[in-house]
Design a protein around this motif. Structure first.
Motif, PDB file in Angstrom:
ATOM      1  N   ARG A   3      18.001 -24.551  18.286  1.00 33.06           N
ATOM      2  CA  ARG A   3      18.884 -24.305  17.144  1.00 33.06           C
ATOM      3  C   ARG A   3      18.682 -22.864  16.698  1.00 33.06           C
ATOM      4  O   ARG A   3      17.561 -22.399  16.545  1.00 33.06           O
ATOM      5  CB  ARG A   3      18.532 -25.252  15.998  1.00 33.06           C
ATOM      6  CG  ARG A   3      19.314 -24.993  14.728  1.00 33.06           C
ATOM      7  CD  ARG A   3      18.858 -25.910  13.608  1.00 33.06           C
ATOM      8  NE  ARG A   3      17.462 -25.761  13.286  1.00 33.06           N
ATOM      9  CZ  ARG A   3      16.969 -24.882  12.407  1.00 33.06           C
ATOM     10  NH1 ARG A   3      17.749 -24.050  11.785  1.00 33.06           N
ATOM     11  NH2 ARG A   3      15.673 -24.840  12.166  1.00 33.06           N
ATOM     12  N   TYR A   4      19.772 -22.142  16.480  1.00 33.31           N
ATOM     13  CA  TYR A   4      19.714 -20.763  16.035  1.00 33.31           C
ATOM     14  C   TYR A   4      20.444 -20.637  14.709  1.00 33.31           C
ATOM     15  O   TYR A   4      21.417 -21.345  14.448  1.00 33.31           O
ATOM     16  CB  TYR A   4      20.345 -19.830  17.076  1.00 33.31           C
ATOM     17  CG  TYR A   4      19.559 -19.782  18.351  1.00 33.31           C
ATOM     18  CD1 TYR A   4      18.482 -18.917  18.490  1.00 33.31           C
ATOM     19  CD2 TYR A   4      19.869 -20.614  19.408  1.00 33.31           C
ATOM     20  CE1 TYR A   4      17.739 -18.879  19.659  1.00 33.31           C
ATOM     21  CE2 TYR A   4      19.134 -20.578  20.579  1.00 33.31           C
ATOM     22  CZ  TYR A   4      18.083 -19.708  20.691  1.00 33.31           C
ATOM     23  OH  TYR A   4      17.345 -19.680  21.843  1.00 33.31           O
ATOM     24  N   ASP A   5      19.980 -19.711  13.873  1.00 35.35           N
ATOM     25  CA  ASP A   5      20.589 -19.469  12.567  1.00 35.35           C
ATOM     26  C   ASP A   5      21.583 -18.318  12.672  1.00 35.35           C
ATOM     27  O   ASP A   5      21.289 -17.280  13.266  1.00 35.35           O
ATOM     28  CB  ASP A   5      19.520 -19.118  11.536  1.00 35.35           C
ATOM     29  CG  ASP A   5      18.573 -20.273  11.279  1.00 35.35           C
ATOM     30  OD1 ASP A   5      19.037 -21.423  11.306  1.00 35.35           O
ATOM     31  OD2 ASP A   5      17.379 -20.015  11.038  1.00 35.35           O
ATOM     32  N   ARG A   7      24.686 -16.077  10.275  1.00 34.87           N
ATOM     33  CA  ARG A   7      25.094 -15.772   8.899  1.00 34.87           C
ATOM     34  C   ARG A   7      26.496 -15.169   8.915  1.00 34.87           C
ATOM     35  O   ARG A   7      26.757 -14.159   9.548  1.00 34.87           O
ATOM     36  CB  ARG A   7      24.141 -14.789   8.252  1.00 34.87           C
ATOM     37  CG  ARG A   7      24.621 -14.349   6.867  1.00 34.87           C
ATOM     38  CD  ARG A   7      23.592 -13.585   6.135  1.00 34.87           C
ATOM     39  NE  ARG A   7      22.596 -14.566   5.694  1.00 34.87           N
ATOM     40  CZ  ARG A   7      21.413 -14.234   5.219  1.00 34.87           C
ATOM     41  NH1 ARG A   7      21.048 -12.987   5.129  1.00 34.87           N
ATOM     42  NH2 ARG A   7      20.561 -15.178   4.846  1.00 34.87           N
ATOM     43  N   ASP A  13      25.038 -19.033   5.540  1.00 33.99           N
ATOM     44  CA  ASP A  13      24.290 -19.409   6.738  1.00 33.99           C
ATOM     45  C   ASP A  13      24.779 -20.729   7.329  1.00 33.99           C
ATOM     46  O   ASP A  13      25.219 -21.629   6.603  1.00 33.99           O
ATOM     47  CB  ASP A  13      22.805 -19.561   6.413  1.00 33.99           C
ATOM     48  CG  ASP A  13      22.179 -18.252   5.974  1.00 33.99           C
ATOM     49  OD1 ASP A  13      22.781 -17.196   6.235  1.00 33.99           O
ATOM     50  OD2 ASP A  13      21.101 -18.289   5.366  1.00 33.99           O
ATOM     51  N   PHE A  14      24.665 -20.830   8.652  1.00 32.51           N
ATOM     52  CA  PHE A  14      24.916 -22.089   9.349  1.00 32.51           C
ATOM     53  C   PHE A  14      24.121 -22.086  10.642  1.00 32.51           C
ATOM     54  O   PHE A  14      23.594 -21.061  11.070  1.00 32.51           O
ATOM     55  CB  PHE A  14      26.423 -22.305   9.613  1.00 32.51           C
ATOM     56  CG  PHE A  14      27.049 -21.281  10.520  1.00 32.51           C
ATOM     57  CD1 PHE A  14      27.128 -21.512  11.884  1.00 32.51           C
ATOM     58  CD2 PHE A  14      27.560 -20.105  10.009  1.00 32.51           C
ATOM     59  CE1 PHE A  14      27.700 -20.577  12.725  1.00 32.51           C
ATOM     60  CE2 PHE A  14      28.129 -19.158  10.842  1.00 32.51           C
ATOM     61  CZ  PHE A  14      28.202 -19.387  12.202  1.00 32.51           C
ATOM     62  N   ASP A  15      23.988 -23.255  11.245  1.00 31.53           N
ATOM     63  CA  ASP A  15      23.219 -23.428  12.472  1.00 31.53           C
ATOM     64  C   ASP A  15      24.148 -23.481  13.669  1.00 31.53           C
ATOM     65  O   ASP A  15      25.281 -23.951  13.577  1.00 31.53           O
ATOM     66  CB  ASP A  15      22.415 -24.737  12.447  1.00 31.53           C
ATOM     67  CG  ASP A  15      21.393 -24.749  11.343  1.00 31.53           C
ATOM     68  OD1 ASP A  15      20.948 -23.670  10.935  1.00 31.53           O
ATOM     69  OD2 ASP A  15      21.029 -25.863  10.894  1.00 31.53           O
ATOM     70  N   ARG A  38      23.948 -13.535  14.612  1.00 31.92           N
ATOM     71  CA  ARG A  38      22.726 -14.346  14.696  1.00 31.92           C
ATOM     72  C   ARG A  38      21.643 -13.688  13.853  1.00 31.92           C
ATOM     73  O   ARG A  38      21.454 -12.485  13.879  1.00 31.92           O
ATOM     74  CB  ARG A  38      22.263 -14.465  16.148  1.00 31.92           C
ATOM     75  CG  ARG A  38      21.042 -15.342  16.314  1.00 31.92           C
ATOM     76  CD  ARG A  38      20.768 -15.654  17.751  1.00 31.92           C
ATOM     77  NE  ARG A  38      20.851 -14.479  18.594  1.00 31.92           N
ATOM     78  CZ  ARG A  38      19.892 -14.091  19.422  1.00 31.92           C
ATOM     79  NH1 ARG A  38      18.793 -14.776  19.528  1.00 31.92           N
ATOM     80  NH2 ARG A  38      20.041 -13.023  20.155  1.00 31.92           N
ATOM     81  N   ARG A  39      20.918 -14.498  13.101  1.00 26.15           N
ATOM     82  CA  ARG A  39      19.822 -13.995  12.277  1.00 26.15           C
ATOM     83  C   ARG A  39      18.581 -13.840  13.141  1.00 26.15           C
ATOM     84  O   ARG A  39      18.360 -14.611  14.067  1.00 26.15           O
ATOM     85  CB  ARG A  39      19.544 -14.971  11.141  1.00 26.15           C
ATOM     86  CG  ARG A  39      20.706 -15.038  10.170  1.00 26.15           C
ATOM     87  CD  ARG A  39      20.475 -15.997   9.060  1.00 26.15           C
ATOM     88  NE  ARG A  39      19.224 -15.687   8.390  1.00 26.15           N
ATOM     89  CZ  ARG A  39      18.575 -16.537   7.615  1.00 26.15           C
ATOM     90  NH1 ARG A  39      19.056 -17.731   7.399  1.00 26.15           N
ATOM     91  NH2 ARG A  39      17.451 -16.198   7.040  1.00 26.15           N
TER      92      ARG A  39
END
Length: 92
Positions: A3-5, A7, A13-15, A38-39
């Motif tokens: 799973r990556y965060d 923004r 934010d979302f996954d 990607r954060r």
């Protein structure tokens, strides 16, 4: 799958779930479809309760918490070797 965060500037934010080999730097926001970057940070591996993960955890745990045996199990006998060379070894 990791799973990556991500923004989005407008939505927050979302996954996102992506294979390790094909993680994009930006994806479309699921709400507004704007590009979301990607954060920084590592991906979080999910499904930690799988059989493989339990095996890896128990194997790693044996380094710091080895199983201690105080005595042989009841009714256990000493193994007897049939090799004649073993008769020449010193006995305890």
């Amino acid at each position: 799958m990791p799973r990556y965060d991500f923004r989005c500037r407008d939505c927050g934010d979302f996954d996102g779930f992506h294979p390790l080999a094909t993680v994009p730097d930006a994806v479309a926001c699921p709400t507004c479809a704007q590009p979301a970057r990607r954060r920084p940070g590592g991906g979080a591996l999910l499904h930690g309760g799988t059989t493989a993960m339990r095996l890896l955890d128990s194997t790693a745990r044996t380094a710091s918490e080895p199983a201690v045996v105080a005595a042989p199990p009841p009714g256990a006998r000493r193994p007897v070797s049939r090799n004649p060379l073993h008769r020449k070894l010193p006995r305890n």
